[in-house]
Design a protein around this motif. Structure first.
Motif, PDB file in Angstrom:
ATOM      1  N   GLN A 107      12.959 -37.971 -46.187  1.00  0.00           N
ATOM      2  CA  GLN A 107      13.296 -36.686 -45.493  1.00  0.00           C
ATOM      3  C   GLN A 107      12.250 -35.593 -45.879  1.00  0.00           C
ATOM      4  N   GLN A 108      12.052 -34.411 -45.204  1.00  0.00           N
ATOM      5  CA  GLN A 108      11.027 -33.632 -45.224  1.00  0.00           C
ATOM      6  C   GLN A 108      11.040 -32.963 -46.748  1.00  0.00           C
ATOM      7  N   GLU A 109      12.016 -32.807 -47.053  1.00  0.00           N
ATOM      8  CA  GLU A 109      12.328 -32.191 -48.443  1.00  0.00           C
ATOM      9  C   GLU A 109      11.751 -32.730 -49.530  1.00  0.00           C
ATOM     10  N   TRP A 110      11.757 -34.127 -49.346  1.00  0.00           N
ATOM     11  CA  TRP A 110      11.181 -34.901 -50.568  1.00  0.00           C
ATOM     12  C   TRP A 110       9.475 -34.983 -50.458  1.00  0.00           C
ATOM     13  N   ILE A 111       8.854 -34.547 -49.649  1.00  0.00           N
ATOM     14  CA  ILE A 111       7.618 -34.521 -49.623  1.00  0.00           C
ATOM     15  C   ILE A 111       6.780 -33.211 -50.147  1.00  0.00           C
ATOM     16  N   CYS A 112       5.954 -33.585 -50.990  1.00  0.00           N
ATOM     17  CA  CYS A 112       5.572 -32.503 -51.825  1.00  0.00           C
ATOM     18  C   CYS A 112       4.220 -31.772 -51.292  1.00  0.00           C
ATOM     19  N   GLU A 113       3.864 -30.751 -51.845  1.00  0.00           N
ATOM     20  CA  GLU A 113       2.377 -30.038 -51.516  1.00  0.00           C
ATOM     21  C   GLU A 113       1.323 -31.097 -52.029  1.00  0.00           C
ATOM     22  N   SER A 114       0.119 -30.762 -51.162  1.00  0.00           N
ATOM     23  CA  SER A 114      -0.869 -31.504 -51.587  1.00  0.00           C
ATOM     24  C   SER A 114      -1.731 -31.157 -52.933  1.00  0.00           C
ATOM     25  N   SER A 115      -1.018 -31.112 -53.947  1.00  0.00           N
ATOM     26  CA  SER A 115      -1.645 -30.824 -55.280  1.00  0.00           C
ATOM     27  C   SER A 115      -1.262 -31.841 -56.243  1.00  0.00           C
ATOM     28  N   VAL A 116      -2.384 -32.068 -57.080  1.00  0.00           N
ATOM     29  CA  VAL A 116      -1.937 -33.232 -58.163  1.00  0.00           C
ATOM     30  C   VAL A 116      -0.497 -33.089 -59.088  1.00  0.00           C
ATOM     31  N   SER A 117      -0.458 -31.924 -59.337  1.00  0.00           N
ATOM     32  CA  SER A 117       0.597 -31.449 -60.184  1.00  0.00           C
ATOM     33  C   SER A 117       1.786 -31.760 -59.519  1.00  0.00           C
ATOM     34  N   GLU A 118       2.103 -31.183 -58.141  1.00  0.00           N
ATOM     35  CA  GLU A 118       3.108 -31.690 -57.466  1.00  0.00           C
ATOM     36  C   GLU A 118       3.402 -33.192 -57.161  1.00  0.00           C
ATOM     37  N   ILE A 119       2.202 -33.998 -56.835  1.00  0.00           N
ATOM     38  CA  ILE A 119       2.265 -35.129 -56.627  1.00  0.00           C
ATOM     39  C   ILE A 119       2.863 -35.891 -57.874  1.00  0.00           C
ATOM     40  N   GLU A 120       2.503 -35.482 -58.968  1.00  0.00           N
ATOM     41  CA  GLU A 120       2.756 -36.014 -60.223  1.00  0.00           C
ATOM     42  C   GLU A 120       4.264 -35.819 -60.732  1.00  0.00           C
ATOM     43  N   GLN A 175     -10.535 -35.901 -52.133  1.00  0.00           N
ATOM     44  CA  GLN A 175      -9.404 -35.073 -52.615  1.00  0.00           C
ATOM     45  C   GLN A 175      -8.592 -36.223 -53.143  1.00  0.00           C
ATOM     46  N   GLN A 176      -8.392 -37.261 -52.631  1.00  0.00           N
ATOM     47  CA  GLN A 176      -7.384 -38.572 -52.896  1.00  0.00           C
ATOM     48  C   GLN A 176      -7.784 -39.206 -53.575  1.00  0.00           C
ATOM     49  N   LEU A 177      -9.432 -39.424 -54.005  1.00  0.00           N
ATOM     50  CA  LEU A 177      -9.720 -40.312 -55.129  1.00  0.00           C
ATOM     51  C   LEU A 177      -9.929 -39.376 -56.313  1.00  0.00           C
ATOM     52  N   ASP A 178      -9.914 -37.953 -56.283  1.00  0.00           N
ATOM     53  CA  ASP A 178      -9.666 -37.290 -57.430  1.00  0.00           C
ATOM     54  C   ASP A 178      -8.392 -37.360 -58.079  1.00  0.00           C
ATOM     55  N   ALA A 179      -7.472 -37.110 -56.960  1.00  0.00           N
ATOM     56  CA  ALA A 179      -6.139 -37.305 -57.578  1.00  0.00           C
ATOM     57  C   ALA A 179      -5.717 -38.645 -58.166  1.00  0.00           C
ATOM     58  N   ILE A 180      -6.100 -39.648 -57.647  1.00  0.00           N
ATOM     59  CA  ILE A 180      -5.968 -40.955 -58.110  1.00  0.00           C
ATOM     60  C   ILE A 180      -6.482 -41.049 -59.688  1.00  0.00           C
ATOM     61  N   ASP A 181      -7.540 -40.420 -59.964  1.00  0.00           N
ATOM     62  CA  ASP A 181      -8.176 -40.661 -61.243  1.00  0.00           C
ATOM     63  C   ASP A 181      -7.370 -39.802 -62.173  1.00  0.00           C
ATOM     64  N   ARG A 182      -7.132 -38.698 -61.728  1.00  0.00           N
ATOM     65  CA  ARG A 182      -6.167 -37.886 -62.634  1.00  0.00           C
ATOM     66  C   ARG A 182      -4.786 -38.264 -63.043  1.00  0.00           C
ATOM     67  N   ILE A 183      -4.333 -38.822 -61.977  1.00  0.00           N
ATOM     68  CA  ILE A 183      -2.714 -39.552 -62.183  1.00  0.00           C
ATOM     69  C   ILE A 183      -3.115 -40.618 -62.922  1.00  0.00           C
ATOM     70  N   HIS A 184      -4.271 -41.359 -62.687  1.00  0.00           N
ATOM     71  CA  HIS A 184      -4.274 -42.826 -63.673  1.00  0.00           C
ATOM     72  C   HIS A 184      -4.522 -42.227 -65.099  1.00  0.00           C
ATOM     73  N   ASP A 185      -5.209 -41.393 -65.251  1.00  0.00           N
ATOM     74  CA  ASP A 185      -5.483 -40.822 -66.605  1.00  0.00           C
ATOM     75  C   ASP A 185      -4.240 -40.403 -67.348  1.00  0.00           C
ATOM     76  N   LYS A 186      -3.227 -39.953 -66.683  1.00  0.00           N
ATOM     77  CA  LYS A 186      -2.357 -39.229 -67.313  1.00  0.00           C
ATOM     78  C   LYS A 186      -1.055 -40.255 -67.583  1.00  0.00           C
ATOM     79  N   PHE A 187      -0.951 -41.046 -66.183  1.00  0.00           N
ATOM     80  CA  PHE A 187       0.554 -41.668 -66.021  1.00  0.00           C
ATOM     81  C   PHE A 187       0.222 -43.250 -65.952  1.00  0.00           C
TER      82      PHE A 187
END
Length: 398
Positions: free
Chosen positions: A264-277, A302-314
């Motif tokens: 559903q559309q409301e389950w899709i978040c904005e393109s920011s790392v914090s929202e994806i997390e 942008q995707q690669l940076d997000a992967i790295d940040r999420i990897h470091d934290k989660f």
């Protein structure tokens, strides 16, 4: 699924577990050990441990730890799949502790023995309980193929609680061939409420109707739960073999691409790392897949940076670990293939689904250096989705 966690208790010797199970919790320094012992004995094979579990059904219930232990004991006896436990399990249907009754019902279904007339009557009488208990009793009738009870169960197809109605519809389809009764479960697979989606996945698995498989593939519910129902449908004897007409659907389910899911559309978040997390850590899988979809659709840098940040934290969070591994494979992020290798080598049971994602990622990233490990997993894995994934990947990599 609980069998995957046996390794966590493997260090407790069987003899010690029996001793702990028979000890008054008030005499234990750590009373939790008593119900841990019950879980440990579920994975044992001896008559002595079986007898200890059966005897523990009669634990006095004034003590909280005894109450919890009895629930674990009733669950463990189902995993033992020994019909000698049936008299004790049926006696538990008269308990006033609902979790104990539900565990007893589930274990009766797991053992899978043909029930006599009195046992069938006793099981049917257990319908007189909460909605959760009703659901469990109906599921047992479906899984054991019990014809009796059709009159009492069929009226529940219109129950206001979809968890009760869905189980009754699965029973009608599985035992009495009324496949049309499953139709209301299809839209429930995309219900806004996660619990309703999950129950529909379970019910369709119990129904065993192959025509619904395509709908399971796209339902935003955890991959392991959908895989359990899917294999229940296409491989009810647990042979590990998937009939050729269903190979593509099972592959799609296990590759688990959010782009192909009913999100559903409301389950899709904005393109920011914090929202994806936030989405990746949400309890609702629809939100989790929405976060993964946003990550998949990001520009490469942008995707690669997000992967790295999420990897470091989660990375230690097994939900985020799984989805991150899946994204790396689905988008062929060669720069982070090291994370795929790490995920494939992880042996802790809670990361088993990450190993499935890693296996498919090995194929998309052409990680031929992982073939030996894939072969080892394929030979030794007990969880069918993981075993089958490795087998299919190896076939395509050879």
């Amino acid at each position: 699924m609980s069998e995957r966690f046996d390794v966590l208790f493997a260090g407790l010797p069987e003899e010690k577990a029996i001793e702990l199970l028979k000890t008054n919790p008030e005499d234990l320094k750590n009373p939790v050990e008593k119900y841990t012992a019950a879980t440990r004995l579920a994975a044992c094979q001896s008559d002595e441990s079986l007898d200890a579990l059966i005897e523990a059904i009669g634990l006095e219930q004034e003590n909280l730890f005894n109450r919890i232990t009895r629930r674990k004991v009733l669950e463990a006896l189902g995993r033992r799949r020994d019909s000698r436990a049936l008299p004790g399990l049926f006696s538990a249907l008269a308990f006033d502790d609902e979790p104990s009754v539900i565990n007893a019902v589930d274990s009766i279904a797991q053992i899978g023995s043909v029930l006599d007339e009195q046992q069938r009557k006793t099981l049917l009488n257990a319908l007189e309980g909460s909605d959760n208990q009703k659901r469990s009793v109906i599921q047992a009738h479906a899984r054991l193929g019990i014809n009796e009870g059709d009159r009492e169960i069929s009226v529940l197809e219109q129950d206001a609680n979809p968890l009760v109605a869905g189980a009754a519809r699965a029973y009608a389809a599985k035992v009495h061939g009324r496949i049309d009764r499953l139709q209301p479960l299809i839209p429930q697979l995309t219900d806004p409420i996660a619990g309703r989606r999950r129950s529909a996945v379970i019910d369709l698995g119990d129904a065993g109707e192959r025509s619904v498989l395509k709908h399971l593939v796209t339902s935003p519910v955890s991959m392991p739960l959908r895989a359990k129902s899917a294999f229940q449908i296409v491989d009810p004897e647990k042979t590990g073999l998937v009939p050729e007409p269903f190979t593509e659907l099972i592959t799609s389910l296990l590759q688990d691409n959010p782009m192909n899911m009913a999100i559903q559309q409301e389950w899709i978040c904005e393109s920011s790392v914090s929202e994806i997390e936030k989405n990746l850590q949400h309890r609702d899988e629809g939100k989790q897949y929405g976060g993964a979809l946003t990550l998949l659709n990001m520009p490469s840098r942008q995707q690669l940076d997000a992967i790295d940040r999420i990897h470091d934290k989660f990375w230690s969070d097994y939900g985020a670990n799984y989805l991150l591994t899946a994204v790396i494979g689905l988008k062929q992020v060669h720069e982070r293939s090291d994370l795929v290798r790490t995920a494939l080598a992880e042996t802790l049971p809670q990361y088993a689904k990450s190993r499935v994602a890693a296996a498919w990622a090995c194929l998309s990233l052409e990680l031929n250096d992982q073939m030996e490990l894939l072969q080892e997993i394929q030979l030794n894995a007990k969880w069918l989705p993981l075993k089958w994934s490795c087998e299919q990947v190896l076939k395509q990599m050879s």
